[in-house]
Design a protein around this motif. Structure first.
Motif, PDB file in Angstrom:
ATOM      1  N   GLY A  15       0.901   9.682 -11.153  1.00  0.00           N
ATOM      2  CA  GLY A  15      -0.090  10.649 -10.393  1.00  0.00           C
ATOM      3  C   GLY A  15      -1.354   9.842 -10.190  1.00  0.00           C
ATOM      4  N   GLY A  16      -1.509   8.655 -10.626  1.00  0.00           N
ATOM      5  CA  GLY A  16      -2.801   7.763 -10.327  1.00  0.00           C
ATOM      6  C   GLY A  16      -2.441   7.101  -9.020  1.00  0.00           C
ATOM      7  N   SER A  17      -3.458   6.233  -8.693  1.00  0.00           N
ATOM      8  CA  SER A  17      -3.570   5.392  -7.469  1.00  0.00           C
ATOM      9  C   SER A  17      -3.712   3.793  -7.639  1.00  0.00           C
ATOM     10  N   LEU A  18      -3.432   3.089  -6.844  1.00  0.00           N
ATOM     11  CA  LEU A  18      -3.813   1.928  -6.469  1.00  0.00           C
ATOM     12  C   LEU A  18      -3.738   1.241  -5.295  1.00  0.00           C
ATOM     13  N   ARG A  19      -4.726   0.295  -4.865  1.00  0.00           N
ATOM     14  CA  ARG A  19      -4.645  -0.257  -3.787  1.00  0.00           C
ATOM     15  C   ARG A  19      -4.224  -1.503  -3.557  1.00  0.00           C
ATOM     16  N   LEU A  20      -3.413  -1.946  -2.744  1.00  0.00           N
ATOM     17  CA  LEU A  20      -2.908  -3.381  -2.672  1.00  0.00           C
ATOM     18  C   LEU A  20      -3.548  -3.810  -1.554  1.00  0.00           C
ATOM     19  N   SER A  21      -4.128  -5.134  -1.552  1.00  0.00           N
ATOM     20  CA  SER A  21      -4.465  -5.934  -0.349  1.00  0.00           C
ATOM     21  C   SER A  21      -3.643  -7.288  -0.288  1.00  0.00           C
ATOM     22  N   CYS A  22      -3.613  -7.532   1.010  1.00  0.00           N
ATOM     23  CA  CYS A  22      -2.841  -8.775   1.549  1.00  0.00           C
ATOM     24  C   CYS A  22      -3.769  -9.556   2.300  1.00  0.00           C
ATOM     25  N   ALA A  23      -4.329 -10.621   2.090  1.00  0.00           N
ATOM     26  CA  ALA A  23      -5.176 -11.316   2.721  1.00  0.00           C
ATOM     27  C   ALA A  23      -4.296 -12.325   3.521  1.00  0.00           C
ATOM     28  N   ARG A  63       2.483   9.936   0.418  1.00  0.00           N
ATOM     29  CA  ARG A  63       1.836   9.381  -0.610  1.00  0.00           C
ATOM     30  C   ARG A  63       1.272   7.975  -0.391  1.00  0.00           C
ATOM     31  N   PHE A  64       1.932   7.020   0.508  1.00  0.00           N
ATOM     32  CA  PHE A  64       1.276   5.723   0.673  1.00  0.00           C
ATOM     33  C   PHE A  64       0.685   5.696   1.875  1.00  0.00           C
ATOM     34  N   THR A  65      -0.399   4.742   2.260  1.00  0.00           N
ATOM     35  CA  THR A  65      -0.826   4.735   3.519  1.00  0.00           C
ATOM     36  C   THR A  65      -1.023   3.054   3.681  1.00  0.00           C
ATOM     37  N   ILE A  66      -0.472   2.730   4.774  1.00  0.00           N
ATOM     38  CA  ILE A  66      -0.834   1.417   5.163  1.00  0.00           C
ATOM     39  C   ILE A  66      -1.857   1.320   6.039  1.00  0.00           C
ATOM     40  N   SER A  67      -2.836   0.175   6.037  1.00  0.00           N
ATOM     41  CA  SER A  67      -3.986   0.088   7.126  1.00  0.00           C
ATOM     42  C   SER A  67      -4.169  -1.349   7.308  1.00  0.00           C
ATOM     43  N   ARG A  68      -5.266  -1.691   8.260  1.00  0.00           N
ATOM     44  CA  ARG A  68      -5.282  -3.161   8.352  1.00  0.00           C
ATOM     45  C   ARG A  68      -6.959  -3.262   8.668  1.00  0.00           C
ATOM     46  N   ASP A  69      -7.786  -4.158   8.499  1.00  0.00           N
ATOM     47  CA  ASP A  69      -8.845  -4.622   8.863  1.00  0.00           C
ATOM     48  C   ASP A  69      -8.895  -5.847   9.547  1.00  0.00           C
ATOM     49  N   ASN A  70      -8.743  -5.941  10.914  1.00  0.00           N
ATOM     50  CA  ASN A  70      -8.500  -7.088  11.514  1.00  0.00           C
ATOM     51  C   ASN A  70      -9.998  -8.021  11.445  1.00  0.00           C
ATOM     52  N   ALA A  71     -10.772  -7.579  11.242  1.00  0.00           N
ATOM     53  CA  ALA A  71     -12.034  -8.231  11.204  1.00  0.00           C
ATOM     54  C   ALA A  71     -11.803  -9.274   9.784  1.00  0.00           C
ATOM     55  N   LYS A  72     -11.256  -9.056   8.825  1.00  0.00           N
ATOM     56  CA  LYS A  72     -10.886  -9.405   7.517  1.00  0.00           C
ATOM     57  C   LYS A  72      -9.826 -10.230   7.572  1.00  0.00           C
ATOM     58  N   ASN A  73      -8.624  -9.922   8.301  1.00  0.00           N
ATOM     59  CA  ASN A  73      -7.302 -10.278   8.357  1.00  0.00           C
ATOM     60  C   ASN A  73      -6.680  -9.867   7.107  1.00  0.00           C
TER      61      ASN A  73
END
Length: 121
Positions: A15-23, A63-73
């Motif tokens: 039931g919890g949440s996590l956010r993964l990042s990929c630089a 449940r999951f959302t993929i997104s991107r910040d192109n300024a930060k790659n």
């Protein structure tokens, strides 16, 4: 040399949440895959180079959302309402081409080292 570095994995209750990042070292279309012991690496989500198109495997839709910040790659995978069956090592991956068969592992040329996500019941 293309580099992908994942972060954000950990232990969370159901039931919890996590956010993964990929630089990344540049701007690419990007996919997330996951793998559990004894099973093949499976597709989770993909975001296009522009960020305008996203795709998900059925089990994570809503449940999951993929997104991107192109300024930060950097590409993110926000995971909500986590379930024990989401437990896996999660990998981000980038293709050389801009347009690919996004759910196929062999469409991707570069992979991160993986980050463990564990969801307890």
């Amino acid at each position: 040399q293309v580099q992908l570095v994942e972060s954000g994995g950990g232990l969370v209750q159901a039931g919890g949440s996590l956010r993964l990042s990929c630089a990344t070292s540049g701007r690419y279309a990007m996919g997330w895959f996951r793998q559990t012991p004894g099973k093949e690496r499976e597709f989770v989500a993909h975001i296009s180079w522009s960020g305008l198109n996203t795709y998900y495997t059925d089990s994570v839709k809503g449940r999951f959302t993929i997104s991107r910040d192109n300024a930060k790659n950097t590409v993110y995978l926000q995971m909500n309402s986590l379930k024990p069956e989401d437990t896996a090592v999660y990998y981000c991956a980038a293709p050389q081409k801009r347009y690919i068969a996004y759910a196929r592992r062999d469409a991707y040329d570069y992979w991160g080292q993986g980050t463990q996500v564990t969801v307890s019941s």
